[in-house]
Design an enzyme around this catalytic site. Structure first.
Site, PDB file in Angstrom:
ATOM      1  N   GLU A  10       0.824  -1.223   0.000  1.00 44.58           N
ATOM      2  CA  GLU A  10       0.000   0.000   0.000  1.00 44.58           C
ATOM      3  C   GLU A  10       0.853   1.266   0.000  1.00 44.58           C
ATOM      4  OE1 GLU A  10      -2.824  -0.508   3.169  1.00 44.58           O
ATOM      5  OE2 GLU A  10      -3.576  -2.375   2.321  1.00 44.58           O
ATOM      6  N   GLU A  33      -5.751  -8.388  -0.371  1.00 45.44           N
ATOM      7  CA  GLU A  33      -6.644  -8.119   0.757  1.00 45.44           C
ATOM      8  C   GLU A  33      -7.992  -7.692   0.211  1.00 45.44           C
ATOM      9  OE1 GLU A  33      -5.499  -5.759   4.131  1.00 45.44           O
ATOM     10  OE2 GLU A  33      -3.372  -6.020   3.654  1.00 45.44           O
TER      11      GLU A  33
END
Length: 370
Positions: free
Chosen positions: A180, A288
């Site tokens: 991320e 995710e």
């Protein structure tokens, strides 16, 4: 997509006259790294590789499903609930380790996952996770983990020790390093912590090269941005290149900051998938994903997810976040969510199996040059 305020702590979702508080899960935050007790020894996996075997994982025309829990292999309670709800076992399990806590390599969590017939995926995080309790604006400020320090050699001893440890496992593992990175909430994001443009690629390549030099070639490298949002760092600025990446991972949730209103998987992921396929030819994994049930549409969203993924052959697998954090993301939370998930993964498309002598699929997608 709604622009995300830097200091936003929670998003309010109004449903049927009630106000639901859904914390913005733009950062798919992980649980604390866990130390293993010395007396708790996991048997080492044993297997005999088949000579000449070149079966890929996943095989052509199929996709795997996996699981990511807050406690990982140190506490299998959430994993066991996930398996019971899904009706079959996943092929991949991800767990996280922060550099400030996991100071030495420990093979126990890897072995515990492998002994259960799954590919271990390590979320390797260069930071002190204890800052997680702070507000988003400050938790990414950790100068000791600035990207230039990583690429400049400050952590070479640590990285080399882990490379030697991973090599010693003797079976494949995946490493999702510094995920991320296109956000602002971690100290390895280029928009945080005094980092500069180009620092992320330099740090990634440095870590990768140290593993290669150590002979740790059993690693599948997973570069894993968050789904794009207004103001996120452009992905092309952060991509290390296909020579340094094996799988491209993506994080995205229905029910996080900016995504409180119902949106399908395609609505959440389409923009980022387009960006990724423009800069990389590597296979894509949804590293995710999960959904809120605040509006009572979790089962519907799961059904949509598992009907949509087979339409994306570039996506070779996904990992569900089976935990309670900002909300209850678990499929095991309700019978409806469990049924929707179990029905969806019963499709032949999700019938991939895993064995440690399989070759992780890292080839370029069709239409690209080798």
């Amino acid at each position: 997509m709604i622009t995300l305020p830097r200091l936003m702590l929670a998003a309010l979702l109004l449903v049927g006259g009630y106000t639901f508080v859904v914390a913005p899960r733009v950062a798919a935050e992980t649980g604390p790294a866990v130390r293993w007790e010395t007396k708790r020894t996991e048997p080492r996996p044993t297997f005999t590789p088949s000579p000449g075997r070149q079966v890929t994982f996943p095989p052509a025309g199929k996709a795997f499903f996996g699981v990511f829990t807050s406690r990982g292999p140190a506490d299998l309670t959430e994993y066991d609930g996930f398996v019971a709800a899904a009706g079959k076992r996943p092929q991949v399990m991800m767990f996280s380790q922060g550099w400030a806590v996991a100071k030495t390599f420990d093979r126990q969590p890897f072995d515990r996952i492998m002994n259960r017939g799954m590919l271990p995926m390590l979320g390797w995080e260069p930071w002190n996770f204890r800052s997680e309790s702070k507000q988003d604006s400050s938790r990414g400020n950790q100068p000791e983990y600035r990207l230039s320090k990583i690429s400049g050699g400050a952590y070479d001893g640590y990285i080399k020790a882990w490379a030697a440890g991973v090599k010693s496992l003797g079976y494949p593992v995946a490493i999702r390093f510094a995920h991320e990175m296109n956000g602002y909430w971690y100290p390895w994001c280029e928009s945080a912590n005094g980092n500069r443009k180009g620092d992320y690629v330099a740090a990634w390549r440095h870590v990768h090269d140290l593993f290669e030099a150590a002979g740790a070639t059993n690693v599948t490298w997973v570069w894993s941005p968050n789904v794009a949002y207004d103001g996120s760092t452009p992905l092309q600025q952060l991509y290390p290149g296909d020579d340094y990446v094996d799988w491209v991972g993506l994080s995205g949730y229905y029910g996080t900051g900016g995504l409180e209103q119902y949106q399908t998987f395609d609505q959440i992921y389409r923009k980022t998938l387009t960006s990724v396929t423009a800069i990389s030819k590597r296979p894509i994994v949804v590293t995710e994903v999960a959904a809120t049930d605040a509006a009572g549409r979790k089962a519907e969203w799961i059904t949509d997810l598992l009907k949509t993924l087979p339409k994306h052959p570039e996506i070779i697998g996904f990992l569900w976040y089976e935990s309670v954090k900002e909300t209850d993301w678990r499929i095991a939370a309700t019978p409806a969510a469990s049924k929707a998930f179990a029905t969806g993964i019963s499709q032949p498309y999700f019938s991939a199996s895993y064995a440690p002598d399989m070759v992780p699929l890292v080839v370029r997608r069709s239409g690209s040059t080798p």
